[in-house]
Design a protein around this motif. Sequence first.
Motif, PDB file in Angstrom:
ATOM      1  N   THR A  94       0.832  -1.208   0.000  1.00 58.25           N
ATOM      2  CA  THR A  94       0.000   0.000   0.000  1.00 58.25           C
ATOM      3  C   THR A  94       0.865   1.256   0.000  1.00 58.25           C
ATOM      4  OG1 THR A  94      -0.119  -0.018   2.421  1.00 58.25           O
ATOM      5  CG2 THR A  94      -1.867  -1.177   1.221  1.00 58.25           C
ATOM      6  N   ALA A  95       2.154   1.090  -0.310  1.00 57.96           N
ATOM      7  CA  ALA A  95       3.072   2.232  -0.290  1.00 57.96           C
ATOM      8  C   ALA A  95       2.684   3.290  -1.306  1.00 57.96           C
ATOM      9  CB  ALA A  95       4.503   1.756  -0.544  1.00 57.96           C
ATOM     10  N   TYR A  96       1.979   2.884  -2.370  1.00 60.20           N
ATOM     11  CA  TYR A  96       1.626   3.833  -3.426  1.00 60.20           C
ATOM     12  C   TYR A  96       0.133   4.171  -3.413  1.00 60.20           C
ATOM     13  CZ  TYR A  96       6.353   3.108  -4.987  1.00 60.20           C
ATOM     14  OH  TYR A  96       7.727   3.060  -5.033  1.00 60.20           O
ATOM     15  N   ALA A 163     -13.646   8.975  16.168  1.00 67.57           N
ATOM     16  CA  ALA A 163     -12.688   7.873  16.278  1.00 67.57           C
ATOM     17  C   ALA A 163     -13.038   6.760  15.296  1.00 67.57           C
ATOM     18  CB  ALA A 163     -12.661   7.336  17.710  1.00 67.57           C
ATOM     19  N   GLN A 164     -14.329   6.483  15.138  1.00 66.93           N
ATOM     20  CA  GLN A 164     -14.763   5.477  14.160  1.00 66.93           C
ATOM     21  C   GLN A 164     -14.371   5.913  12.748  1.00 66.93           C
ATOM     22  OE1 GLN A 164     -16.549   2.473  14.444  1.00 66.93           O
ATOM     23  NE2 GLN A 164     -16.099   2.583  16.631  1.00 66.93           N
ATOM     24  N   ALA A 165     -14.506   7.202  12.461  1.00 64.49           N
ATOM     25  CA  ALA A 165     -14.136   7.708  11.140  1.00 64.49           C
ATOM     26  C   ALA A 165     -12.649   7.507  10.876  1.00 64.49           C
ATOM     27  CB  ALA A 165     -14.503   9.186  11.027  1.00 64.49           C
ATOM     28  N   ARG A 166     -11.836   7.717  11.888  1.00 64.75           N
ATOM     29  CA  ARG A 166     -10.388   7.517  11.719  1.00 64.75           C
ATOM     30  C   ARG A 166     -10.063   6.048  11.456  1.00 64.75           C
ATOM     31  NH1 ARG A 166      -7.905  12.040  12.086  1.00 64.75           N
ATOM     32  NH2 ARG A 166      -8.675  13.759  13.394  1.00 64.75           N
ATOM     33  N   GLU A 167     -10.807   5.159  12.095  1.00 61.87           N
ATOM     34  CA  GLU A 167     -10.609   3.734  11.840  1.00 61.87           C
ATOM     35  C   GLU A 167     -10.972   3.400  10.387  1.00 61.87           C
ATOM     36  OE1 GLU A 167      -9.260   1.245  13.536  1.00 61.87           O
ATOM     37  OE2 GLU A 167      -8.670   2.725  15.033  1.00 61.87           O
ATOM     38  N   PHE A 168     -12.080   3.950   9.911  1.00 61.97           N
ATOM     39  CA  PHE A 168     -12.462   3.746   8.513  1.00 61.97           C
ATOM     40  C   PHE A 168     -11.377   4.285   7.577  1.00 61.97           C
ATOM     41  CE2 PHE A 168     -16.830   2.824   9.807  1.00 61.97           C
ATOM     42  CZ  PHE A 168     -17.273   1.991   8.788  1.00 61.97           C
ATOM     43  N   ALA A 169     -10.849   5.469   7.896  1.00 59.16           N
ATOM     44  CA  ALA A 169      -9.823   6.085   7.053  1.00 59.16           C
ATOM     45  C   ALA A 169      -8.573   5.215   6.991  1.00 59.16           C
ATOM     46  CB  ALA A 169      -9.484   7.478   7.579  1.00 59.16           C
ATOM     47  N   ARG A 170      -8.135   4.721   8.161  1.00 65.74           N
ATOM     48  CA  ARG A 170      -6.938   3.870   8.187  1.00 65.74           C
ATOM     49  C   ARG A 170      -7.167   2.578   7.409  1.00 65.74           C
ATOM     50  NH1 ARG A 170      -6.074   6.299  13.445  1.00 65.74           N
ATOM     51  NH2 ARG A 170      -7.577   4.912  14.411  1.00 65.74           N
ATOM     52  N   THR A 289      11.312  -2.982   2.224  1.00 70.18           N
ATOM     53  CA  THR A 289       9.962  -2.908   2.782  1.00 70.18           C
ATOM     54  C   THR A 289       9.495  -1.449   2.726  1.00 70.18           C
ATOM     55  OG1 THR A 289      10.732  -2.500   5.032  1.00 70.18           O
ATOM     56  CG2 THR A 289      10.496  -4.803   4.342  1.00 70.18           C
ATOM     57  N   HIS A 290       8.217  -1.259   2.948  1.00 65.72           N
ATOM     58  CA  HIS A 290       7.666   0.094   2.892  1.00 65.72           C
ATOM     59  C   HIS A 290       6.919   0.444   4.174  1.00 65.72           C
ATOM     60  CE1 HIS A 290       8.787   0.521  -1.298  1.00 65.72           C
ATOM     61  NE2 HIS A 290       8.228  -0.637  -1.552  1.00 65.72           N
ATOM     62  N   ARG A 291       7.250  -0.242   5.273  1.00 63.97           N
ATOM     63  CA  ARG A 291       6.608   0.081   6.550  1.00 63.97           C
ATOM     64  C   ARG A 291       7.256   1.343   7.091  1.00 63.97           C
ATOM     65  NH1 ARG A 291       6.840  -0.870  12.096  1.00 63.97           N
ATOM     66  NH2 ARG A 291       8.934  -1.769  11.929  1.00 63.97           N
ATOM     67  N   GLY A 292       6.486   2.409   7.158  1.00 65.26           N
ATOM     68  CA  GLY A 292       7.080   3.689   7.490  1.00 65.26           C
ATOM     69  C   GLY A 292       6.464   4.367   8.693  1.00 65.26           C
ATOM     70  N   ARG A 293       7.153   5.396   9.137  1.00 65.08           N
ATOM     71  CA  ARG A 293       6.640   6.293  10.168  1.00 65.08           C
ATOM     72  C   ARG A 293       7.013   7.706   9.762  1.00 65.08           C
ATOM     73  NH1 ARG A 293       7.555   4.234  16.240  1.00 65.08           N
ATOM     74  NH2 ARG A 293       5.994   5.868  16.539  1.00 65.08           N
ATOM     75  N   GLU A 294       6.446   8.679  10.455  1.00 62.57           N
ATOM     76  CA  GLU A 294       6.668  10.075  10.085  1.00 62.57           C
ATOM     77  C   GLU A 294       6.927  10.898  11.337  1.00 62.57           C
ATOM     78  OE1 GLU A 294       4.324  12.385   6.873  1.00 62.57           O
ATOM     79  OE2 GLU A 294       3.385  12.954   8.778  1.00 62.57           O
ATOM     80  N   LEU A 295       7.910  11.765  11.258  1.00 64.53           N
ATOM     81  CA  LEU A 295       8.199  12.703  12.335  1.00 64.53           C
ATOM     82  C   LEU A 295       8.081  14.115  11.766  1.00 64.53           C
ATOM     83  CD1 LEU A 295       9.234  13.394  15.191  1.00 64.53           C
ATOM     84  CD2 LEU A 295      11.551  13.307  14.258  1.00 64.53           C
ATOM     85  N   THR A 296       7.196  14.924  12.336  1.00 66.07           N
ATOM     86  CA  THR A 296       7.016  16.302  11.870  1.00 66.07           C
ATOM     87  C   THR A 296       7.821  17.245  12.764  1.00 66.07           C
ATOM     88  OG1 THR A 296       5.034  16.600  13.226  1.00 66.07           O
ATOM     89  CG2 THR A 296       4.722  15.807  10.968  1.00 66.07           C
ATOM     90  N   LEU A 442      -6.215  13.609   7.500  1.00 70.74           N
ATOM     91  CA  LEU A 442      -5.177  12.618   7.219  1.00 70.74           C
ATOM     92  C   LEU A 442      -4.461  12.205   8.492  1.00 70.74           C
ATOM     93  CD1 LEU A 442      -3.582  14.026   3.947  1.00 70.74           C
ATOM     94  CD2 LEU A 442      -5.252  12.193   4.175  1.00 70.74           C
ATOM     95  N   GLU A 443      -4.110  10.941   8.567  1.00 70.71           N
ATOM     96  CA  GLU A 443      -3.310  10.401   9.650  1.00 70.71           C
ATOM     97  C   GLU A 443      -1.832  10.481   9.252  1.00 70.71           C
ATOM     98  OE1 GLU A 443      -4.511   8.655  12.726  1.00 70.71           O
ATOM     99  OE2 GLU A 443      -6.038  10.089  12.125  1.00 70.71           O
ATOM    100  N   PRO A 444      -0.893  10.454  10.220  1.00 70.28           N
ATOM    101  CA  PRO A 444       0.528  10.403   9.862  1.00 70.28           C
ATOM    102  C   PRO A 444       0.821   9.199   8.964  1.00 70.28           C
ATOM    103  CG  PRO A 444       0.261  10.830  12.210  1.00 70.28           C
ATOM    104  CD  PRO A 444      -1.100  10.501  11.668  1.00 70.28           C
ATOM    105  N   SER A 445       1.766   9.378   8.072  1.00 66.91           N
ATOM    106  CA  SER A 445       2.090   8.324   7.113  1.00 66.91           C
ATOM    107  C   SER A 445       2.578   7.064   7.823  1.00 66.91           C
ATOM    108  CB  SER A 445       3.177   8.819   6.149  1.00 66.91           C
ATOM    109  OG  SER A 445       3.618   7.773   5.316  1.00 66.91           O
ATOM    110  N   ASN A 446       2.135   5.908   7.354  1.00 71.88           N
ATOM    111  CA  ASN A 446       2.658   4.636   7.866  1.00 71.88           C
ATOM    112  C   ASN A 446       3.341   3.833   6.764  1.00 71.88           C
ATOM    113  OD1 ASN A 446       0.495   3.806   6.360  1.00 71.88           O
ATOM    114  ND2 ASN A 446      -0.543   2.688   8.005  1.00 71.88           N
ATOM    115  N   THR A 447       3.728   4.528   5.687  1.00 69.26           N
ATOM    116  CA  THR A 447       4.491   3.897   4.612  1.00 69.26           C
ATOM    117  C   THR A 447       5.683   4.784   4.273  1.00 69.26           C
ATOM    118  OG1 THR A 447       3.209   4.969   2.846  1.00 69.26           O
ATOM    119  CG2 THR A 447       2.434   2.817   3.619  1.00 69.26           C
ATOM    120  N   SER A 448       6.657   4.198   3.615  1.00 65.47           N
ATOM    121  CA  SER A 448       7.837   4.941   3.196  1.00 65.47           C
ATOM    122  C   SER A 448       8.330   4.336   1.891  1.00 65.47           C
ATOM    123  CB  SER A 448       8.938   4.860   4.268  1.00 65.47           C
ATOM    124  OG  SER A 448      10.092   5.542   3.856  1.00 65.47           O
TER     125      SER A 448
END
Length: 681
Positions: A94-96, A163-170, A289-296, A442-448
């Motif tokens: 799902t990286a793309y 919170a339910q909406a965020r779960e749907f978004a993720r 791999t494309h498992r990512g995190r984001e630091l702002t 948008l949630e913080p990115s979880n891909t890289s």
Amino acid sequence: MSAEIGSLLTRLAAVGIRLHVEAEDRLRYRAPKGAMTPELAAEIKRYRPALIAHLAATNDATDSIAPLPDAPHYALSQAQWRLWVLMQMQRESTAYNVPLHLEFTGPLDPNRVEAAFSAIVQRHEALRTNFVTIDDEPRQVVHPPGPLQLVTTDLSDQPDALAQAREFARAQTAQPFDLATESLLRLRLLRLSPDHHVLLLTLHHIVVDGTSCGILLREFSQLYTASADRGAAPLPPLPLQYRDFAAWQNARLHHPALVAQSNYWRNQFQGEIPVLDLPADYPRPAVLTHRGRELTFEIDEETTSALNRFCRQGGATLFMGLLAAVKLLLHRYSGQTDLIVGSPIAGRTHEALQDQVGFYINTLALRTAIDPQGNAQQLLSAIRATVTGAFDHQDYPFDFLVNELDLARDQSRSPLFDVMVTLQNQDETGAQIADIEVSSFLEPSNTSKVDLTFYFKPRGDRLQAAVEYNADIYAPDRIERMVGHLQTLIRSLTAASTDSVSRLAIMSVAEHEQILRASLPTAPTAPSADTLVSRFEAQATRSPDRVALSGSQHPDVTYRELNERADLLGRQLLAKGVGPDQPVGLLLERSAELIVAILGILKTGGAYLPIDPIYPNERIKFILEDAAARVVVTQSELAQRLIGLATEQLLIDATPDDAGDLPEASCAATPTDAAYIIYTS
């Protein structure tokens, strides 16, 4: 093209300004809000005739894009081809996936939302395209326009609808796309209350890019608003579609203008291509791999102002200054001087492509040699030359370059570079609808997509920034330190004059003081009466039945068993006269017996003298005689290596004749006894 024109076009492109020539030699431009400053406008006016001549010649040299006749299927662009190949190898990736989720506060009409997106999908063929294999080749299949059905989910009766909406978004963002069979645009509307909605819009990168997202939001606003006014003019028809661009791009790969660009890029990557070697926290996976995190983070007003001033003094853009800082960071972390960093570019050099939705983005591979003894302005000058050359040759597809270079395949890395730098100069006004507040959801990115991506975006007098990183290579605390070092380097760069870049401060004052405090001598403390042996025996008493040793070549050994076997060996050594500080040879294979022998020797206060069984006999003889070892602990199959030596042998795999006659003392070691003697090469 003169140097002045080249420099001006590069600076315009860096801030998102595009020039084009209309009939009667009229020079026009497109620019994000606030990008066209009075200074740039005056410079364009000064060079207007030369700019018109250059743009006209460029258009003649690169040909125009012609619409294709309808057909069952079409060729992929170069960027689409490479992404399609990646997705065949990583179908569940799902990286793309590109999330474009929006939150609406106000009286939103779901029917008008559905009608607006139906019109958008009808308008842009890319959004109703699939990618199928025909005669062993991937092809684009464009489906005829049809009504789009908006899926609506009512969460208004949920205790925590947001919170339910965020779960749907993720969940929607984390769902892979099947490029061949399903729509590459997912749309769902969540109703949190009568005046509170969340729109989940997720697309695949193979049909959109960053500019496309801005176009989608703008057209959605226009169409949603127009649907309330029956007399509103519809959006003008598009002269081209993505299939036309893909065919044009493929046809011109052998055009003389592109051959010249190919030569430029091949020259840039002559010789051995460097591979960045940064310190990491985890072993690099064999397959990227494309498992990512984001630091702002944020670059404050004072530092941003100093950086802009530093760039102006060097005749460079803000992007060039940020790239210089990131490259300097990589140099200081790796010690390498030949560095390649990637950066995306819109790839819409034709005016007819400005309002198109599709995967037009190109990537520039920016290779620079860092001179550690050069100063800050010399570094910026080198970066400016790299970026200017790349912008002048930006039409050449990155993916075609990768194929031409015939790189050694390495599935653990991205081709050519592992780090990207992006400066977002686009005007991100987003969707705007009267009487409705629209914001990003948008949630913080979880891909890289690559190991590290540095994002920068001007926001007032500051820079908003983020680092997207591969979580299977880097830990969060390392990235936090890296961000701190980058910010310190930016301040150092902008304040430096003649200092070499290798001497610029990278650590903050607080970090520097922390290291100094750690290096200061501490007050001496009284030595502990504990020894390794006493601590081991205490553990054996606390947990006698826990496993102490395990391995594939021998059964598990508990702490009780290990202590008893070491005790027995220690008593045997005491019987042979071994005492404190006396060397005892240790000629054993790596095994549980080796641990037993070390502990047994230490229990006597003696010092173990390790001897590798692979040593030649002359080396073994020299070590034992030079150390004056009276006893050597070994095993039966190695005993023949000691024939003819005066040193007494103790076979660890032999049962003592009469264990009852051995001394009872089990430990004579003290903290001051020597523990071991090592003979190095």
